[in-house]
Design a protein around this motif. Structure first.
Motif, PDB file in Angstrom:
ATOM      1  N   TYR A   1      -2.765  -3.572  -4.263  1.00 12.88           N
ATOM      2  CA  TYR A   1      -3.822  -3.958  -3.326  1.00 12.88           C
ATOM      3  C   TYR A   1      -4.167  -5.441  -3.442  1.00 12.88           C
ATOM      4  O   TYR A   1      -4.489  -6.093  -2.445  1.00 12.88           O
ATOM      5  CB  TYR A   1      -5.067  -3.101  -3.566  1.00 12.88           C
ATOM      6  CG  TYR A   1      -4.851  -1.626  -3.282  1.00 12.88           C
ATOM      7  CD1 TYR A   1      -4.103  -1.224  -2.187  1.00 12.88           C
ATOM      8  CD2 TYR A   1      -5.366  -0.639  -4.108  1.00 12.88           C
ATOM      9  CE1 TYR A   1      -3.885   0.109  -1.916  1.00 12.88           C
ATOM     10  CE2 TYR A   1      -5.162   0.709  -3.856  1.00 12.88           C
ATOM     11  CZ  TYR A   1      -4.414   1.080  -2.758  1.00 12.88           C
ATOM     12  OH  TYR A   1      -4.197   2.408  -2.487  1.00 12.88           O
TER      13      TYR A   1
ATOM     14  N   SER B   1      -4.184   6.298   2.429  1.00 10.99           N
ATOM     15  CA  SER B   1      -4.579   5.557   1.227  1.00 10.99           C
ATOM     16  C   SER B   1      -5.976   5.946   0.777  1.00 10.99           C
ATOM     17  O   SER B   1      -6.241   6.092  -0.424  1.00 10.99           O
ATOM     18  CB  SER B   1      -4.496   4.055   1.474  1.00 10.99           C
ATOM     19  OG  SER B   1      -3.169   3.641   1.758  1.00 10.99           O
TER      20      SER B   1
ATOM     21  N   LEU C   1      -9.311  -1.278  -1.324  1.00  8.43           N
ATOM     22  CA  LEU C   1      -8.820  -0.750  -0.061  1.00  8.43           C
ATOM     23  C   LEU C   1      -9.792  -1.037   1.086  1.00  8.43           C
ATOM     24  O   LEU C   1      -9.371  -1.351   2.205  1.00  8.43           O
ATOM     25  CB  LEU C   1      -8.584   0.751  -0.189  1.00  8.43           C
ATOM     26  CG  LEU C   1      -7.936   1.443   1.008  1.00  8.43           C
ATOM     27  CD1 LEU C   1      -6.569   0.838   1.301  1.00  8.43           C
ATOM     28  CD2 LEU C   1      -7.787   2.942   0.737  1.00  8.43           C
TER      29      LEU C   1
ATOM     30  N   THR D   1       0.813  -1.219   0.000  1.00 10.09           N
ATOM     31  CA  THR D   1       0.000   0.000   0.000  1.00 10.09           C
ATOM     32  C   THR D   1       0.844   1.265   0.000  1.00 10.09           C
ATOM     33  O   THR D   1       0.414   2.304  -0.523  1.00 10.09           O
ATOM     34  CB  THR D   1      -0.942   0.025   1.215  1.00 10.09           C
ATOM     35  OG1 THR D   1      -0.170  -0.123   2.414  1.00 10.09           O
ATOM     36  CG2 THR D   1      -1.961  -1.095   1.132  1.00 10.09           C
TER      37      THR D   1
END
Length: 366
Positions: free
Chosen positions: A291, A335, A137, A108
């Motif tokens: 991811y 993120s 995410l 990430t």
């Protein structure tokens, strides 16, 4: 000029050599030169395994292609973790946690941050699908919370461990969430995860869309070589595990740094692929790799380790410490702020790389 036969390539030769060296040195105490050779062959076998998994994936198509690649990488990760845990006893109780957490931070912040930085240097503002990246995410945050955060707060077991029932629930839930995400990515909402044209790109990947898939023969050869490469990885990991632990100890690093080494080794192929994609303007592909690797690392590794804990001796500590919890929370927040707009600049990439640097520094000097 004589054309080289297609079977004479490093992805074919390295796994075979690795297996031969493994057979010749089995149950021996390797010296420094042999340790270096085995380490080089181990890295080569990892890269070759992922390459052949990609060939098979290109042949069978989605959704099975993603599962093939994720399964290959997860076998490598689980093999390294299990071998080190089996030989280390109670000293490796946190190895699975440390490796999974390292994978989350490296993907990430490292892979995603480097991809955004390289893409923004070329295109100014990088564009990607917020729907797909946001879904990935969100799933990753849920997986990390269920498997790595909750054990630090449960009270049914002493320490940062799950009780057997809690561990079984976390393993089943993790596997279920990962499969649900794969279904969403490859079938239900596949368009959310397709590359987006950057500013200045006119014909988006037209040549790549017409590429012929590998032949059945090539795919079958890759299946065989994939099995050979995985056999080499498992065997060499067992022989290299004492050397890895010795190097970490000799360098004065905490034993938890072994997890960083494993995650770095396993994620090397995805990092290289993400960098290549970012340079071609395929930022969404880079984020999918970042991811997706983190999701597989938790969603498939934790259930496998939970199953292996039946015969492995010693505790299985999955709960993160306070410092790790802070880094995970900060990574999730940054993120989210990165992916929600569907575009990012060089600043976002640099922020993620700073978080990665902070993680590595604090892993060495907690």
């Amino acid at each position: 000029m004589v054309k080289r036969p297609p079977w004479i390539s490093w992805t074919t030769v390295v796994p075979v050599i690795a297996v031969l060296v493994l057979a010749a040195t089995w149950n021996q105490h390797p010296g420094p030169a042999l340790v270096v050779l085995q380490a080089a062959l181990l890295i080569g076998a990892v890269l070759a395994a992922v390459h052949h998994a990609e060939v098979v994936a290109a042949r069978v198509g989605e959704p099975f292609g993603s599962l093939v690649l994720a399964a290959a990488v997860t076998v490598i990760e689980v093999a390294l973790i299990v071998e080190l845990m089996a030989s280390g006893g109670n000293e490796t109780a946190t190895l699975a946690r440390d490796t999974a957490f390292a994978a989350v931070i490296i993907t990430t912040n490292g892979i995603a941050g480097l991809s955004l930085l390289l893409g923004s240097r070329r295109y100014g503002v990088t564009l990607f699908n917020a729907e797909g990246s946001g879904a990935a995410l969100a799933t990753l945050t849920t997986l990390a919370t269920l498997s790595l955060v909750l054990p630090a707060f449960t009270t049914s077991h002493i320490g940062r461990e799950f009780s057997p029932g809690q561990l079984a629930f976390a393993a089943v839930a993790s596997l279920g969430l990962y499969l649900l995400f794969v279904f969403t990515q490859t079938i239900r909402h596949r368009d959310f995860f397709l590359p987006v044209a950057q500013r200045g790109q006119k014909r988006l990947f037209e040549d790549e869309s017409h590429a012929e898939p590998p032949s059945t023969r090539a795919a079958l050869i890759s299946v065989a070589l994939l099995l050979v490469a995985l056999l080499a990885v498992v065997g060499l990991a067992e022989q290299e595990s004492p050397a890895v632990e010795h190097l970490v100890t000799a360098a004065g690093f905490p034993q938890t740094f072994v997890g960083v080494v494993i995650a770095t080794l396993v994620l090397l192929p995805e990092t290289l692929a993400a960098v290549r994609a970012a340079r071609r303007g395929r930022i969404q592909t880079s984020l999918n790799l970042a991811y997706g690797s983190a999701l597989a690392s938790i969603g498939l590794t934790i259930p496998a380790i939970a199953l292996a804990s039946i015969w492995l001796k010693g505790p299985l500590v999955l709960g993160l410490g306070p410092l790790q919890l802070v880094l995970l929370a900060l990574t999730v927040v940054i993120s989210m702020l990165t992916v929600v707009p569907g575009r990012a600049t060089r600043l976002q990439g640099e922020l993620h790389l700073v978080l990665l640097a902070a993680y590595v520094f604090l892993a060495i000097n907690p």
